[in-house]
Design a protein around this motif. Structure first.
Motif, mmCIF file in Angstrom:
data_model
loop_
_atom_site.group_PDB
_atom_site.id
_atom_site.type_symbol
_atom_site.label_atom_id
_atom_site.label_comp_id
_atom_site.label_asym_id
_atom_site.label_seq_id
_atom_site.Cartn_x
_atom_site.Cartn_y
_atom_site.Cartn_z
ATOM 1 N N GLY A 19 -9.289 2.425 27.460
ATOM 2 C CA GLY A 19 -10.140 3.490 26.917
ATOM 3 C C GLY A 19 -9.342 4.431 26.038
ATOM 4 N N ALA A 20 -8.212 4.894 26.553
ATOM 5 C CA ALA A 20 -7.364 5.817 25.786
ATOM 6 C C ALA A 20 -6.837 5.117 24.534
ATOM 7 C CB ALA A 20 -6.207 6.303 26.661
ATOM 8 N N ALA A 21 -6.533 3.809 24.656
ATOM 9 C CA ALA A 21 -5.966 3.066 23.524
ATOM 10 C C ALA A 21 -6.963 2.964 22.373
ATOM 11 C CB ALA A 21 -5.536 1.675 23.974
ATOM 12 N N LEU A 22 -8.239 2.727 22.723
ATOM 13 C CA LEU A 22 -9.258 2.644 21.672
ATOM 14 C C LEU A 22 -9.349 3.976 20.933
ATOM 15 C CD1 LEU A 22 -12.060 0.683 23.559
ATOM 16 C CD2 LEU A 22 -10.771 -0.093 21.577
ATOM 17 N N PHE A 23 -9.329 5.066 21.677
ATOM 18 C CA PHE A 23 -9.421 6.381 21.042
ATOM 19 C C PHE A 23 -8.149 6.729 20.275
ATOM 20 C CE2 PHE A 23 -13.325 7.001 23.267
ATOM 21 C CZ PHE A 23 -14.018 7.894 22.465
ATOM 22 N N MET A 24 -7.007 6.232 20.773
ATOM 23 C CA MET A 24 -5.748 6.469 20.056
ATOM 24 C C MET A 24 -5.848 5.942 18.626
ATOM 25 S SD MET A 24 -3.292 4.073 19.117
ATOM 26 C CE MET A 24 -1.616 4.055 18.539
ATOM 27 N N THR A 25 -6.443 4.749 18.477
ATOM 28 C CA THR A 25 -6.533 4.165 17.135
ATOM 29 C C THR A 25 -7.436 5.022 16.256
ATOM 30 O OG1 THR A 25 -8.369 2.741 17.789
ATOM 31 C CG2 THR A 25 -6.172 1.800 17.970
ATOM 32 N N LEU A 26 -8.465 5.604 16.870
ATOM 33 C CA LEU A 26 -9.399 6.444 16.116
ATOM 34 C C LEU A 26 -8.722 7.746 15.672
ATOM 35 C CD1 LEU A 26 -12.313 6.864 15.173
ATOM 36 C CD2 LEU A 26 -12.851 7.773 17.426
ATOM 37 N N PHE A 27 -8.091 8.436 16.610
ATOM 38 C CA PHE A 27 -7.428 9.716 16.286
ATOM 39 C C PHE A 27 -6.367 9.507 15.206
ATOM 40 C CE2 PHE A 27 -9.027 11.215 20.427
ATOM 41 C CZ PHE A 27 -9.399 12.500 20.106
ATOM 42 N N ARG A 28 -5.520 8.510 15.443
ATOM 43 C CA ARG A 28 -4.399 8.291 14.530
ATOM 44 C C ARG A 28 -4.905 7.936 13.137
ATOM 45 N NH1 ARG A 28 -2.905 3.994 11.218
ATOM 46 N NH2 ARG A 28 -0.644 3.920 10.990
ATOM 47 N N SER A 29 -5.960 7.086 13.082
ATOM 48 C CA SER A 29 -6.450 6.640 11.782
ATOM 49 C C SER A 29 -7.146 7.775 11.035
ATOM 50 C CB SER A 29 -7.421 5.473 11.960
ATOM 51 O OG SER A 29 -6.758 4.427 12.618
ATOM 52 N N LEU A 30 -7.907 8.586 11.771
ATOM 53 C CA LEU A 30 -8.591 9.702 11.101
ATOM 54 C C LEU A 30 -7.574 10.672 10.510
ATOM 55 C CD1 LEU A 30 -11.569 10.433 13.521
ATOM 56 C CD2 LEU A 30 -11.724 9.681 11.156
ATOM 57 N N ILE A 31 -6.549 10.983 11.271
ATOM 58 C CA ILE A 31 -5.535 11.926 10.778
ATOM 59 C C ILE A 31 -4.850 11.336 9.543
ATOM 60 C CG2 ILE A 31 -3.270 12.937 11.266
ATOM 61 C CD1 ILE A 31 -5.248 14.495 12.801
ATOM 62 N N ARG A 32 -4.458 10.070 9.628
ATOM 63 C CA ARG A 32 -3.737 9.479 8.503
ATOM 64 C C ARG A 32 -4.665 9.374 7.282
ATOM 65 N NH1 ARG A 32 0.563 5.201 6.913
ATOM 66 N NH2 ARG A 32 1.997 5.712 8.584
ATOM 67 N N ALA A 33 -5.911 8.943 7.534
ATOM 68 C CA ALA A 33 -6.840 8.765 6.416
ATOM 69 C C ALA A 33 -7.125 10.096 5.723
ATOM 70 C CB ALA A 33 -8.140 8.140 6.922
ATOM 71 N N THR A 34 -7.280 11.154 6.508
ATOM 72 C CA THR A 34 -7.594 12.437 5.876
ATOM 73 C C THR A 34 -6.373 12.988 5.132
ATOM 74 O OG1 THR A 34 -7.163 13.488 8.001
ATOM 75 C CG2 THR A 34 -9.460 13.164 7.403
ATOM 76 N N ILE A 48 6.670 15.279 4.324
ATOM 77 C CA ILE A 48 6.623 14.239 5.351
ATOM 78 C C ILE A 48 5.677 14.709 6.451
ATOM 79 C CG2 ILE A 48 7.986 12.929 7.037
ATOM 80 C CD1 ILE A 48 8.774 12.363 4.160
ATOM 81 N N ALA A 49 4.676 13.870 6.736
ATOM 82 C CA ALA A 49 3.777 14.193 7.848
ATOM 83 C C ALA A 49 4.404 13.711 9.140
ATOM 84 C CB ALA A 49 2.426 13.523 7.631
ATOM 85 N N LEU A 50 4.388 14.553 10.152
ATOM 86 C CA LEU A 50 4.913 14.205 11.476
ATOM 87 C C LEU A 50 3.782 14.390 12.476
ATOM 88 C CD1 LEU A 50 8.158 16.345 11.220
ATOM 89 C CD2 LEU A 50 8.038 13.846 10.979
ATOM 90 N N LEU A 51 3.573 13.386 13.307
ATOM 91 C CA LEU A 51 2.428 13.441 14.214
ATOM 92 C C LEU A 51 2.789 12.856 15.575
ATOM 93 C CD1 LEU A 51 -0.734 13.676 14.657
ATOM 94 C CD2 LEU A 51 -0.882 11.359 13.750
ATOM 95 N N VAL A 52 2.429 13.587 16.634
ATOM 96 C CA VAL A 52 2.519 13.036 17.988
ATOM 97 C C VAL A 52 1.239 13.412 18.698
ATOM 98 C CG1 VAL A 52 3.655 13.162 20.253
ATOM 99 C CG2 VAL A 52 5.038 13.044 18.183
ATOM 100 N N GLY A 53 0.614 12.451 19.367
ATOM 101 C CA GLY A 53 -0.639 12.734 20.064
ATOM 102 C C GLY A 53 -0.677 12.081 21.424
ATOM 103 N N ASP A 54 -1.553 12.597 22.258
ATOM 104 C CA ASP A 54 -1.705 12.088 23.613
ATOM 105 C C ASP A 54 -3.194 12.128 23.947
ATOM 106 O OD1 ASP A 54 -1.753 11.597 26.299
ATOM 107 O OD2 ASP A 54 -0.353 13.173 26.880
ATOM 108 N N VAL A 55 -3.815 10.954 23.959
ATOM 109 C CA VAL A 55 -5.232 10.893 24.334
ATOM 110 C C VAL A 55 -5.315 10.979 25.846
ATOM 111 C CG1 VAL A 55 -7.345 9.514 24.252
ATOM 112 C CG2 VAL A 55 -5.746 9.448 22.338
ATOM 113 N N CYS A 56 -6.271 11.768 26.353
ATOM 114 C CA CYS A 56 -6.375 11.911 27.808
ATOM 115 C C CYS A 56 -6.647 10.549 28.430
ATOM 116 C CB CYS A 56 -7.462 12.906 28.175
ATOM 117 S SG CYS A 56 -9.103 12.430 27.644
ATOM 118 N N GLY A 57 -6.109 10.357 29.605
ATOM 119 C CA GLY A 57 -6.261 9.078 30.281
ATOM 120 C C GLY A 57 -5.247 8.073 29.764
ATOM 121 N N LYS A 58 -5.347 6.854 30.268
ATOM 122 C CA LYS A 58 -4.452 5.798 29.790
ATOM 123 C C LYS A 58 -5.177 4.470 29.861
ATOM 124 C CE LYS A 58 -2.159 6.200 34.285
ATOM 125 N NZ LYS A 58 -2.753 7.459 34.719
ATOM 126 N N GLY A 59 -4.514 3.406 29.438
ATOM 127 C CA GLY A 59 -5.169 2.105 29.464
ATOM 128 C C GLY A 59 -6.073 1.902 28.265
#
Lengths: 119, 426
Positions: free
Chosen positions: B215-230, B202-213
């Motif tokens: 900008g951070a939300a757009l990067f959140m989708t990128l980080f999360r998707s890259l980790i899951r895809a890989t 089971i993969a377990l993941l928690v992340g925190d992109v610097c900043g909020k709102g």
């Protein structure tokens, strides 16, 4: 809690020393970046950030450090971070630097002369 | 003798453009010419004022500190509110954009004139009505704009929610719960939990992109998707399913593959973002672990994230300290892989600094100490524990504005007795 960041700039032995007072957070990050940008455009080659009176520095502050290092340019991270040194961070700021792994990329000093001598 | 210039300037101004000539002449008797240089501030918001102005030449900025409300130019009128109402202060600041000349009308002289010349009052009322009409138009336009933006943000919020898992893995002997409370409509925090296909971990993941709102939300989708895809790409699945190189020691192979999976996911994500998005200086702290549900063995990489904790009723056990820097910032970063074990009745909590740094109105933070103390006091299933932490946080902050996104992931080993199977060398 004061929410503004005061930045006093002094020139010492050809190095720009920025004495910061207040929090470096999401609200004040831009102020620091703009001041650094102004100095670098004015010809500053190296920079010491004196954090003695920085009450708080979180991820936004570290992002500002990365942005400032990037302003100096350079081929890789270590070349960019070579132009920025930190002075007198509090234990809490040191902990943040260590947790986020910035301690391997940016030099931290307790003594201004040592920091200036390290460029 | 009144200059022809002033008469002409008054006649063209918004104040007197439809007033009779006689009124214009009367007003001309009480105006004074004044000027301000480019960059000079005529008055600041909040000051008491006794005069109104007509711009005869130049341009001024109407602003509230660094927020520009509008620009005014020749023939425009301003300052009439504070000039006409005795206790009113200036509602905005005025600063010259260009060298500007003005005609100034003092309150006392103006009121004196009004008492003698009702036409002047008419002209003023006309200006005020114009102003009100413009304000209403402006407010309406802005309200439409705000509504459009709110709808866009709501769409963004819904789409982003889709980047969090709809359900968490459910396996006998394990209890997993998570919660994300965004400080704004969209968040920079994220969590994930899913089974690696054909691997069993089971993969377990928690992340925190610097900043909020946003900008951070757009990067959140990128980080999360890259980790899951890989972690679940077709190549990876094929590789996981491929024949073990050492069929005599399947355990070791599983361990090596888990090791490789973690290392791949973090390194590829880090290099991708650091190389392709370095201009934005966006990074995420991230905790990624693989849990072997059969044994409770845990392999993890902690990329600059607050150390998760393993705990049970008797106290806090191992802290899973950082094994490398934040992701997306340093392309040459290396990440260590560490191990831990979740024994029966043990729980793992992964949290973001929005939990520990949640502050009350006295700027006091909830703190890691309070969180850890709470963990050992509450004997609840994972979901109950997550809810309890949220309740305590709300009690603590007592309605102070939420400063950062808050995320919690709790994994509890609910096996009875001893789970003595060994896995991954643990």
């Amino acid at each position: 809690m004061s929410s503004t960041l005061e930045i006093a700039v002094a020139e010492e032995k050809g190095v720009s020393v920025l004495r910061l007072k207040g929090p470096v957070d999401a609200n004040t990050q831009k102020d620091l970046e703009e001041k650094a940008d102004e100095l670098i455009r004015g010809g500053a080659k190296n920079m010491v950030l004196d954090l003695k009176e920085v009450s708080y520095m979180g991820s936004a502050g570290l992002r500002a450090l990365h942005i400032i290092a990037g302003m100096f340019g350079g081929d890789d991270q270590s070349a960019r971070f070579a132009h920025v040194k930190l002075l007198n961070p509090s234990d809490e700021v040191r902990r943040v630097l260590k947790t986020l792994g910035f301690d391997n990329y940016i030099d931290v000093f307790d003594d201004l002369d040592e920091a200036i001598g390290a460029f | 003798m009144i200059s022809v210039d002033i008469l002409e300037q008054l006649r063209q101004s918004r104040l007197l453009k439809s007033a009779p000539k006689s009124v214009v002449s009367k007003v001309a008797e009480i105006v004074e010419t004044t000027s301000i240089n480019a960059g000079q501030t005529l008055f600041e918001k909040g000051e008491r004022g006794t005069a109104m102005y007509i711009i005869t030449q130049g341009r001024v900025r109407v602003h509230d500190t660094d927020l520009v409300l509008c620009h005014l130019g020749s023939n425009d009128v301003f300052g009439e509110m504070a000039a006409l109402a005795e206790h009113e202060v200036r509602s905005a600041s005025i600063t010259a954009v260009e060298d500007t000349t003005l005609l100034r009308l003092e309150r006392d002289a103006l009121f004196d004139l009004i008492s003698r010349e009702p036409e002047v009052a008419k002209a003023l009322i006309h200006v005020l009505c114009e102003r009100e009409k413009n304000i209403i138009n402006d407010v309406t336009r802005r309200a439409y704009k705000v509504r459009t933006l709110e709808r866009e943000l709501e769409i963004g919020r819904k789409i982003q929610a889709g980047f969090l898992p709809e359900t968490l893995p459910q396996m006998p002997g394990w209890d997993i719960a998570a919660r994300l409370l965004a400080a704004r409509e969209v968040a920079g925090d994220f969590y994930d939990a899913f089974e690696i296909p054909d691997h069993g971990a089971i993969a377990l993941l928690v992340g925190d992109v610097c900043g909020k709102g946003v900008g951070a939300a757009l990067f959140m989708t990128l980080f999360r998707s890259l980790i899951r895809a890989t972690l679940i790409s077709a190549d990876i699945v094929r590789w996981v399913k491929s024949d073990d190189r050492n069929p005599d020691d399947p355990l070791k192979n599983s361990y090596l593959k888990s090791h490789q999976l973690l290392s791949n996911a973090v390194s590829l994500t880090n290099t991708y973002i650091a190389r392709n998005h370095s201009r934005d200086s966006m990074f995420a702290s991230l905790f990624l672990a693989l849990l072997d549900p059969d044994t409770g063995a845990l392999l993890y990489i902690n990329c600059g994230h607050e150390a998760p904790a393993i705990f049970n009723k008797s106290g806090i056990g191992q802290r899973l300290e950082p094994t490398g820097p934040v992701v997306g910032m340093f392309p040459d970063a290396t990440y260590g892989i560490e191990t831990a074990k979740l024994r029966p009745a043990d729980s793992l909590i992964v949290f973001t600094d929005g939990v520990t740094e949640a502050a009350n109105s006295d700027s006091e933070q909830f703190s890691e100490r309070r969180l850890l103390t709470l963990l050992t006091q509450v004997d609840e299933p994972a979901g109950g524990l997550v809810s309890e932490v949220m309740v305590r946080l709300t009690d603590f902050t007592r309605g102070a504005a939420q400063f950062d996104d808050i995320t919690l992931l709790v994994v509890r080993n609910t096996h009875n007795g001893v789970q003595d199977k060994e896995g991954w060398g643990l």
